[in-house]
Write an enzyme that holds these catalytic residues in place. Structure first.
Site, mmCIF file in Angstrom:
data_model
loop_
_atom_site.group_PDB
_atom_site.id
_atom_site.type_symbol
_atom_site.label_atom_id
_atom_site.label_comp_id
_atom_site.label_asym_id
_atom_site.label_seq_id
_atom_site.Cartn_x
_atom_site.Cartn_y
_atom_site.Cartn_z
ATOM 1 N N TRP A 101 -43.417 9.032 -50.126
ATOM 2 C CA TRP A 101 -43.249 8.606 -48.882
ATOM 3 C C TRP A 101 -44.326 8.076 -48.444
ATOM 4 O O TRP A 101 -44.301 7.030 -47.572
ATOM 5 C CB TRP A 101 -43.411 10.134 -47.832
ATOM 6 C CG TRP A 101 -42.209 10.926 -48.300
ATOM 7 C CD1 TRP A 101 -42.147 12.272 -48.656
ATOM 8 C CD2 TRP A 101 -40.918 11.001 -47.918
ATOM 9 N NE1 TRP A 101 -40.947 12.798 -49.174
ATOM 10 C CE2 TRP A 101 -39.937 11.988 -48.679
ATOM 11 C CE3 TRP A 101 -39.871 9.645 -47.678
ATOM 12 C CZ2 TRP A 101 -38.551 12.170 -48.589
ATOM 13 C CZ3 TRP A 101 -38.649 9.680 -47.667
ATOM 14 C CH2 TRP A 101 -38.048 11.000 -48.043
ATOM 15 N N ASP A 168 -48.606 11.139 -41.229
ATOM 16 C CA ASP A 168 -47.363 11.800 -41.548
ATOM 17 C C ASP A 168 -47.201 13.275 -41.889
ATOM 18 O O ASP A 168 -47.752 13.744 -42.876
ATOM 19 C CB ASP A 168 -46.474 11.057 -42.699
ATOM 20 C CG ASP A 168 -45.234 11.598 -43.059
ATOM 21 O OD1 ASP A 168 -44.835 12.644 -42.596
ATOM 22 O OD2 ASP A 168 -44.433 10.716 -43.981
ATOM 23 N N LYS A 193 -38.112 19.991 -41.192
ATOM 24 C CA LYS A 193 -38.914 20.883 -42.251
ATOM 25 C C LYS A 193 -39.583 21.974 -41.523
ATOM 26 O O LYS A 193 -39.609 22.891 -42.105
ATOM 27 C CB LYS A 193 -39.901 20.009 -42.937
ATOM 28 C CG LYS A 193 -39.089 19.203 -43.869
ATOM 29 C CD LYS A 193 -39.642 18.035 -44.449
ATOM 30 C CE LYS A 193 -38.707 16.974 -45.032
ATOM 31 N NZ LYS A 193 -39.018 15.557 -45.136
HETATM 32 C C1 LIG Z 1 -38.988 14.220 -45.444
HETATM 33 C C2 LIG Z 1 -40.074 13.291 -45.596
HETATM 34 C C3 LIG Z 1 -39.995 12.272 -44.844
HETATM 35 C C4 LIG Z 1 -38.831 11.635 -44.510
HETATM 36 O O1 LIG Z 1 -38.203 12.138 -43.310
HETATM 37 P P1 LIG Z 1 -36.862 11.515 -42.625
HETATM 38 O O2 LIG Z 1 -36.865 12.151 -41.332
HETATM 39 O O3 LIG Z 1 -35.751 11.783 -43.659
HETATM 40 O O4 LIG Z 1 -37.026 10.231 -42.429
HETATM 41 C C5 LIG Z 1 -41.094 11.757 -44.458
HETATM 42 N N1 LIG Z 1 -42.485 11.884 -45.060
HETATM 43 C C6 LIG Z 1 -42.519 13.250 -45.556
HETATM 44 C C7 LIG Z 1 -43.829 13.879 -45.834
HETATM 45 C C8 LIG Z 1 -41.388 13.883 -45.841
HETATM 46 O O5 LIG Z 1 -41.493 15.149 -45.994
#
Ligand SMILES: *Cc1c(COP(=O)(O)O)cnc(C)c1O
Length: 356
Positions: A101, A168, A193
């Site tokens: 990511w 993030d 999540k």
């Molecule tokens: C799942 C995830 C993403 C991507 O998320 P999307 O909403 O599918 O774009 C980015 N960063 C982390 C840490 C993730 O777990």
């Protein structure tokens, strides 16, 4: 029978949220209409989004310096939206490379300005979090991925640096109280999540981060557009935002401190079994183990399919590891209870009795 879902995302939500959401699909708030057919300009939705904003503010004790947005495009859109709005062409942004990511975030930032990757844990397939790095003093922000969903690493000590952090937090947001708010310029998280259903991205943004780039920014990608219209510039994902509201209400009722304690107990229960059981081993440096996504491998990979079959028999689903890591991954987001983790532990013990 309801399965015990260890999926990394979209993932388990509190059972009460599933019930409230299904009720709302048939008849929202006794209005005689479905949540899926109400106008985003209605009083009903205005209440929903305002209550959701207020809960995010309350849970993270946000000051008036911060704005809260519900956007679309996933956390992946933030990989480009952040540098588009924040990084002038000739300026430098620092990034920590902790895996897939963060690599995607770095790739997007390069389209807009200069980037410095201050450290990477690529040498060990991202099984640890780099420490003791130095930022170029010219960096205007430092991007980190607080929890690395795929590898099962987590930053337990949020770094102290000279510039604002862009975090993030997709997979560990609301898993514990937020400390040192003032370190952060932006916090973002795909909802699917720990925040709610897929379809919206939570963005928390300190207002002084904006207005520093001169480039033209397309209306929909400009944070200011969404700040000015309180996330209602265009049709927002009404259902997903309602799901976030319900999940946040649940999180508030538990309390982030309690959730943190529970999350730690769940994770340590599982790590303890991984370390004890002769047929499994952890893959992540102990100090950097994630409390949200627990990764581990079988010592004899020929038996992997047998273990997966046993977890399925015990009603546990989505244990298979990400394809880039292999092995197994159990995601223990807020809504997973200790009993679910104990069921998985019992399967691991039974597996050892049979094949050890
Ligand atoms: C799942 C995830 C993403 C991507 O998320 P999307 O909403 O599918 O774009 C980015 N960063 C982390 C840490 C993730 O777990």
């Amino acid at each position: 029978m309801k399965k015990i879902n260890f999926s990394a995302g979209p993932s388990i939500l509190p059972q009460v949220v599933f019930e409230q959401l299904s009720e709302a699909v048939l008849n929202y708030n006794n209005m005689g209409v479905s949540i899926l057919e109400i106008s985003h300009r209605s009083k009903a939705f205005d209440d929903i989004i305002e209550r959701a904003f207020a809960l995010v503010r309350e849970l993270y004790s946000l000051t008036d310096d911060y704005e809260v947005l519900f956007l679309t495009g996933g956390a992946s859109m933030q990989f480009c939206q952040v540098p588009y709005n924040l990084l002038p062409e000739n300026e430098l942004a620092a990034y920590l490379d902790t895996g897939k990511w963060s690599i995607k975030a770095i790739q997007e930032a390069k389209l807009f300005g200069k980037t410095q990757v201050v450290a990477t844990s690529k040498d060990k397939n991202y099984t640890y979090v780099p420490k003791n790095y130095e930022l170029d003093p010219k960096s205007i922000y430092f991007h980190i991925t607080t929890n690395n969903t795929i590898y099962g690493t987590q930053i337990h000590d949020i770094p102290d640096v000279h510039c604002p952090l862009i975090a993030d937090m997709s997979s560990d947001i609301f898993s514990k109280p937020l400390e040192n708010l003032s370190k952060y310029g932006i916090i973002y998280a795909g909802a699917q999540k720990n925040t709610g259903p897929a379809g919206t991205t939570l963005v928390i943004i300190r207002k002084d981060m904006l207005g520093k780039v001169k480039r033209a920014i397309p209306t929909m990608l400009n944070y200011q557009t969404h700040i000015d219209k309180r996330s209602l510039f265009n049709t927002p994902p009404v259902y997903a935002i309602y799901g976030c509201l319900l999940t946040l209400e649940w999180a508030k009722a538990q309390g982030l401190k309690t959730l943190e304690q529970r999350n730690q107990e769940k994770a340590s229960t599982l790590y303890k079994e991984i370390d004890r059981n002769g047929l499994f081993e952890g893959v992540v440096a102990e100090a950097d183990r994630s409390i949200m996504n627990v990764t581990f491998v079988g010592k004899n990979t020929d038996l992997d399919d047998k273990f997966l079959a046993m977890t399925e028999t015990a009603n546990c689903v989505a244990i298979k590891g990400h394809r880039s890591v292999g092995g197994f991954r159990a995601s223990l987001y807020n809504a997973m209870d200790l009993a679910g983790v104990q069921t998985l532990v019992e399967v691991m013990q039974e597996f050892e009795r049979k094949f050890g």
